[in-house]
Design a protein around this motif. Sequence first.
Motif, PDB file in Angstrom:
ATOM      1  N   PRO A  32      48.272  46.440 -10.322  1.00  0.00           N
ATOM      2  CA  PRO A  32      47.465  45.286 -10.727  1.00  0.00           C
ATOM      3  C   PRO A  32      47.409  44.247  -9.608  1.00  0.00           C
ATOM      4  CG  PRO A  32      49.024  45.879 -12.434  1.00  0.00           C
ATOM      5  CD  PRO A  32      49.385  46.688 -11.222  1.00  0.00           C
ATOM      6  N   ARG A  33      46.239  43.736  -9.388  1.00  0.00           N
ATOM      7  CA  ARG A  33      45.984  42.682  -8.399  1.00  0.00           C
ATOM      8  C   ARG A  33      46.005  43.176  -6.956  1.00  0.00           C
ATOM      9  NH1 ARG A  33      49.374  37.656 -10.146  1.00  0.00           N
ATOM     10  NH2 ARG A  33      48.014  36.633  -8.675  1.00  0.00           N
ATOM     11  N   LEU A  34      45.969  44.494  -6.734  1.00  0.00           N
ATOM     12  CA  LEU A  34      45.785  45.018  -5.375  1.00  0.00           C
ATOM     13  C   LEU A  34      44.419  44.557  -4.884  1.00  0.00           C
ATOM     14  CD1 LEU A  34      46.361  46.964  -2.952  1.00  0.00           C
ATOM     15  CD2 LEU A  34      45.309  48.767  -4.340  1.00  0.00           C
ATOM     16  N   ARG A  35      44.401  44.039  -3.665  1.00  0.00           N
ATOM     17  CA  ARG A  35      43.142  43.580  -3.079  1.00  0.00           C
ATOM     18  C   ARG A  35      42.953  44.231  -1.709  1.00  0.00           C
ATOM     19  NH1 ARG A  35      44.701  39.830  -6.405  1.00  0.00           N
ATOM     20  NH2 ARG A  35      43.549  38.091  -7.211  1.00  0.00           N
ATOM     21  N   ALA A  36      41.716  44.591  -1.421  1.00  0.00           N
ATOM     22  CA  ALA A  36      41.375  45.137  -0.112  1.00  0.00           C
ATOM     23  C   ALA A  36      40.093  44.455   0.359  1.00  0.00           C
ATOM     24  CB  ALA A  36      41.176  46.640  -0.191  1.00  0.00           C
ATOM     25  N   ARG A  37      40.060  44.142   1.632  1.00  0.00           N
ATOM     26  CA  ARG A  37      38.891  43.482   2.208  1.00  0.00           C
ATOM     27  C   ARG A  37      38.538  44.168   3.516  1.00  0.00           C
ATOM     28  NH1 ARG A  37      38.113  37.024   2.604  1.00  0.00           N
ATOM     29  NH2 ARG A  37      35.855  37.159   2.639  1.00  0.00           N
ATOM     30  N   TRP A  38      37.257  44.488   3.691  1.00  0.00           N
ATOM     31  CA  TRP A  38      36.737  45.153   4.901  1.00  0.00           C
ATOM     32  C   TRP A  38      35.682  44.233   5.475  1.00  0.00           C
ATOM     33  CZ3 TRP A  38      37.378  50.739   5.776  1.00  0.00           C
ATOM     34  CH2 TRP A  38      36.648  51.219   6.865  1.00  0.00           C
ATOM     35  N   ARG A  39      35.945  43.640   6.637  1.00  0.00           N
ATOM     36  CA  ARG A  39      35.018  42.675   7.234  1.00  0.00           C
ATOM     37  C   ARG A  39      34.549  43.166   8.592  1.00  0.00           C
ATOM     38  NH1 ARG A  39      34.926  37.359   5.278  1.00  0.00           N
ATOM     39  NH2 ARG A  39      33.201  37.291   6.757  1.00  0.00           N
ATOM     40  N   SER A  40      33.437  43.860   8.609  1.00  0.00           N
ATOM     41  CA  SER A  40      32.873  44.352   9.868  1.00  0.00           C
ATOM     42  C   SER A  40      32.411  43.213  10.762  1.00  0.00           C
ATOM     43  CB  SER A  40      31.699  45.294   9.601  1.00  0.00           C
ATOM     44  OG  SER A  40      32.151  46.433   8.935  1.00  0.00           O
ATOM     45  N   ASP A  41      31.962  42.103  10.167  1.00  0.00           N
ATOM     46  CA  ASP A  41      31.468  40.983  10.969  1.00  0.00           C
ATOM     47  C   ASP A  41      32.574  40.308  11.765  1.00  0.00           C
ATOM     48  OD1 ASP A  41      32.522  40.124   8.515  1.00  0.00           O
ATOM     49  OD2 ASP A  41      31.285  38.304   8.506  1.00  0.00           O
ATOM     50  N   THR A  42      33.821  40.375  11.291  1.00  0.00           N
ATOM     51  CA  THR A  42      34.943  39.786  12.023  1.00  0.00           C
ATOM     52  C   THR A  42      36.014  40.818  12.376  1.00  0.00           C
ATOM     53  OG1 THR A  42      35.803  39.049   9.884  1.00  0.00           O
ATOM     54  CG2 THR A  42      34.626  37.416  11.197  1.00  0.00           C
ATOM     55  N   ASP A  43      35.694  42.103  12.244  1.00  0.00           N
ATOM     56  CA  ASP A  43      36.508  43.221  12.757  1.00  0.00           C
ATOM     57  C   ASP A  43      37.924  43.297  12.186  1.00  0.00           C
ATOM     58  OD1 ASP A  43      34.402  44.100  14.376  1.00  0.00           O
ATOM     59  OD2 ASP A  43      35.005  42.781  16.021  1.00  0.00           O
ATOM     60  N   PHE A  44      38.066  43.222  10.855  1.00  0.00           N
ATOM     61  CA  PHE A  44      39.390  43.436  10.282  1.00  0.00           C
ATOM     62  C   PHE A  44      39.298  44.091   8.912  1.00  0.00           C
ATOM     63  CE2 PHE A  44      38.617  39.244   8.361  1.00  0.00           C
ATOM     64  CZ  PHE A  44      39.119  39.415   7.075  1.00  0.00           C
ATOM     65  N   VAL A  45      40.413  44.756   8.549  1.00  0.00           N
ATOM     66  CA  VAL A  45      40.619  45.303   7.209  1.00  0.00           C
ATOM     67  C   VAL A  45      41.969  44.767   6.748  1.00  0.00           C
ATOM     68  CG1 VAL A  45      40.917  47.396   5.823  1.00  0.00           C
ATOM     69  CG2 VAL A  45      39.320  47.402   7.757  1.00  0.00           C
ATOM     70  N   ARG A  46      42.027  44.287   5.492  1.00  0.00           N
ATOM     71  CA  ARG A  46      43.257  43.677   4.992  1.00  0.00           C
ATOM     72  C   ARG A  46      43.528  44.147   3.573  1.00  0.00           C
ATOM     73  NH1 ARG A  46      42.586  37.765   5.038  1.00  0.00           N
ATOM     74  NH2 ARG A  46      41.511  38.095   3.081  1.00  0.00           N
ATOM     75  N   ILE A  47      44.797  44.373   3.283  1.00  0.00           N
ATOM     76  CA  ILE A  47      45.231  44.642   1.912  1.00  0.00           C
ATOM     77  C   ILE A  47      46.270  43.609   1.521  1.00  0.00           C
ATOM     78  CG2 ILE A  47      44.772  47.119   2.034  1.00  0.00           C
ATOM     79  CD1 ILE A  47      48.016  47.292   2.020  1.00  0.00           C
TER      80      ILE A  47
END
Length: 176
Positions: free
Chosen positions: A114-129
Amino acid sequence: MKRVLLAIAAATLVLGGTATPAAAESGSVSDPSGDAPARIDITRLKVDNDKRWFTMRVDVQDLRQKGIFHFHYWRGTSGVPMQSLIVVVKRIDGETRARFFACGFEDCRPETCPRLRARWRSDTDFVRISAPQRCYPRPRTRPDAPPPAAGQFFVYSRLGKGAVDDHEEQVELQRG
């Protein structure tokens, strides 16, 4: 599932790289750009290992809209633990999707976090969990055991059938 187990085996080999210990709850390792095959090139791994949450971020040179990242969090600061976790992040039809796996010595199984988050930002070149520490797998004999006091964090990426960037260094952190 075989791919996940192969990923664990590959990550075990990667752990032969130089470890970067840290006494704080945050740390990072950098990797030179241009050293990865194909189009995924990890240039930095940053980790925050807080009391309630852990966050892992990879900076990627010219991040595209496709690829797969495997984020690993192992208990302790040496050897292969009895419990660990992997978060697999990929882009499908323009959406970022994350799967959470709880792993033992020889197997990984999908679990909910629960509450796992993932973000993929090609415009600023990062992936975060980011996920709560309570998602860390507990021994079946002690389901109320606390999350690990220290951890090993590492990542690798894949694009297509063979373009892999094994980020050879790991971050070792105490929990904040």
